[in-house]
Design a protein around this motif. Structure first.
Motif, short mmCIF file in Angstrom:
data_model
loop_
_atom_site.label_atom_id
_atom_site.label_comp_id
_atom_site.label_asym_id
_atom_site.label_seq_id
_atom_site.Cartn_x
_atom_site.Cartn_y
_atom_site.Cartn_z
N TYR A 109 0.74 -1.23 0.21
CA TYR A 109 0.00 -0.07 -0.03
C TYR A 109 0.85 1.29 -0.06
N ARG A 110 1.77 1.24 0.73
CA ARG A 110 2.57 2.52 0.98
C ARG A 110 3.77 2.62 0.00
N ARG A 111 4.30 1.57 -0.81
CA ARG A 111 5.42 1.80 -1.47
C ARG A 111 5.17 0.59 -2.75
N ALA A 112 4.18 1.22 -3.40
CA ALA A 112 3.92 0.26 -4.68
C ALA A 112 5.27 0.22 -5.73
N TYR A 113 5.76 1.17 -5.54
CA TYR A 113 7.01 1.52 -6.60
C TYR A 113 7.96 0.33 -6.11
N ARG A 114 8.11 -0.15 -5.06
CA ARG A 114 9.09 -1.33 -4.88
C ARG A 114 8.69 -2.68 -5.58
N THR A 121 0.21 0.43 -12.74
CA THR A 121 -0.13 -0.57 -11.90
C THR A 121 0.00 -0.40 -10.44
N HIS A 122 0.28 0.66 -10.11
CA HIS A 122 0.51 1.03 -8.73
C HIS A 122 -0.74 1.07 -8.00
N PRO A 123 -1.82 1.69 -8.43
CA PRO A 123 -3.19 1.96 -7.73
C PRO A 123 -3.68 0.48 -7.31
N ASN A 124 -3.58 -0.49 -8.31
CA ASN A 124 -4.17 -1.89 -7.95
C ASN A 124 -3.26 -2.28 -6.96
N ILE A 125 -2.01 -2.43 -6.88
CA ILE A 125 -0.88 -2.95 -5.85
C ILE A 125 -1.39 -2.25 -4.46
N GLN A 126 -1.85 -0.98 -4.56
CA GLN A 126 -2.11 -0.26 -3.23
C GLN A 126 -3.42 -0.87 -2.85
N GLU A 127 -4.48 -1.00 -3.64
CA GLU A 127 -5.61 -1.52 -3.31
C GLU A 127 -5.93 -2.83 -2.69
N GLY A 129 -3.13 -4.36 -1.49
CA GLY A 129 -2.19 -4.61 -0.18
C GLY A 129 -3.00 -4.03 0.89
N LEU A 130 -3.60 -2.96 0.70
CA LEU A 130 -4.59 -2.35 1.82
C LEU A 130 -5.55 -3.23 2.13
N GLU A 131 -6.37 -3.94 1.14
CA GLU A 131 -7.61 -4.86 1.82
C GLU A 131 -6.90 -6.07 2.40
N SER A 132 -5.66 -6.75 2.02
CA SER A 132 -4.83 -7.65 2.74
C SER A 132 -4.56 -7.39 4.17
N PHE A 133 -3.90 -6.16 4.29
CA PHE A 133 -3.42 -5.63 5.55
C PHE A 133 -4.54 -5.56 6.42
N HIS A 134 -5.94 -5.01 5.90
CA HIS A 134 -7.12 -4.94 6.74
C HIS A 134 -7.47 -6.24 7.19
N ASN A 135 -7.24 -7.24 6.31
CA ASN A 135 -7.79 -8.52 6.57
C ASN A 135 -6.89 -9.23 7.59
N TYR A 136 -5.66 -9.00 7.74
CA TYR A 136 -4.54 -9.71 8.45
C TYR A 136 -4.85 -9.06 9.91
N LEU A 137 -5.35 -7.79 9.89
CA LEU A 137 -5.25 -7.06 11.28
C LEU A 137 -6.59 -7.73 11.87
N LYS A 138 -7.35 -8.19 11.03
CA LYS A 138 -8.88 -8.82 11.57
C LYS A 138 -8.38 -10.19 12.10
N ASP A 139 -7.46 -10.63 11.58
CA ASP A 139 -6.75 -12.04 12.04
C ASP A 139 -6.21 -11.94 13.43
#
Length: 183
Positions: A109-114, A121-127, A129-139
């Motif tokens: 989410y924060r560094r799609a350029y990496r 493609t950066h917006p999709n990578i960020q989207e 990443g953010l969704e995955s991160f959110h789900n991991y926090l729920k875990d």
């Protein structure tokens, strides 16, 4: 005396929290990550050739990098660890999962350029990443269900690491209290 090389807001907050909770004197060496200090030849030569934080200089003068090594070291040194082999394996599993899965999702989410040179493609990578991160926090929230601490009946370095994730969730605008009440 221990020295922690850290960047404000980075995952180096976890060992920073542990050091604060330990009560032991240490040196906090702020690295200007936003300004690229970690990429300088001096930093790579004297602190970490991988240009990352956290890095912990121990009493011998050696530097230890990566939370997966630093957190168990500090946990054992300051009593934020376990003596039970099964619980230790679970703690190492959690630290490894955060370092290898949860943190990278946040980094997408924060560094799609990496992760892609095509800026389209950066917006999709960020989207994703953010969704995955959110789900991991729920875990992580589920891991705290019915418990005060992740492992056992006392504060551990895993709780310090989880707190970093919680702050990142707040920074991303997630409704942490409402969506993840156990966390």
């Amino acid at each position: 005396m221990l020295t922690l090389a850290y960047c404000p807001g980075a995952c180096s907050m976890a060992p920073h929290f542990v050091l604060e909770d330990s009560g032991e004197k240490y040196v906090a060496r702020k690295i200007d990550c936003a300004g690229g200090e970690q990429y300088t030849e001096e930093y790579k030569k004297t602190i970490n050739p991988h240009s990352r934080v956290p890095v912990l200089q121990i009493d011998s003068g050696d530097w230890i990098s990566e939370n997966i090594a630093i957190l168990p070291y500090l946990g054992k040194r300051f009593g934020f660890w376990t003596d039970d082999p099964v619980t230790e394996a679970k703690m190492l599993s959690f630290i490894g999962w955060v370092a290898s899965t949860v943190h990278p999702a946040q980094a997408h989410y924060r560094r799609a350029y990496r992760y892609a040179t095509d800026e389209a493609t950066h917006p999709n990578i960020q989207e994703v990443g953010l969704e995955s991160f959110h789900n991991y926090l729920k875990d992580v929230d589920k891991l705290y269900t019915g418990k005060t601490y992740l492992f056992g009946d006392k504060l551990s370095v895993c709780d310090h690491y989880a707190f970093v994730l919680y702050t990142w969730g707040l920074q991303r605008g997630f409704a942490m209290k409402e969506e993840m009440p156990h966390f």
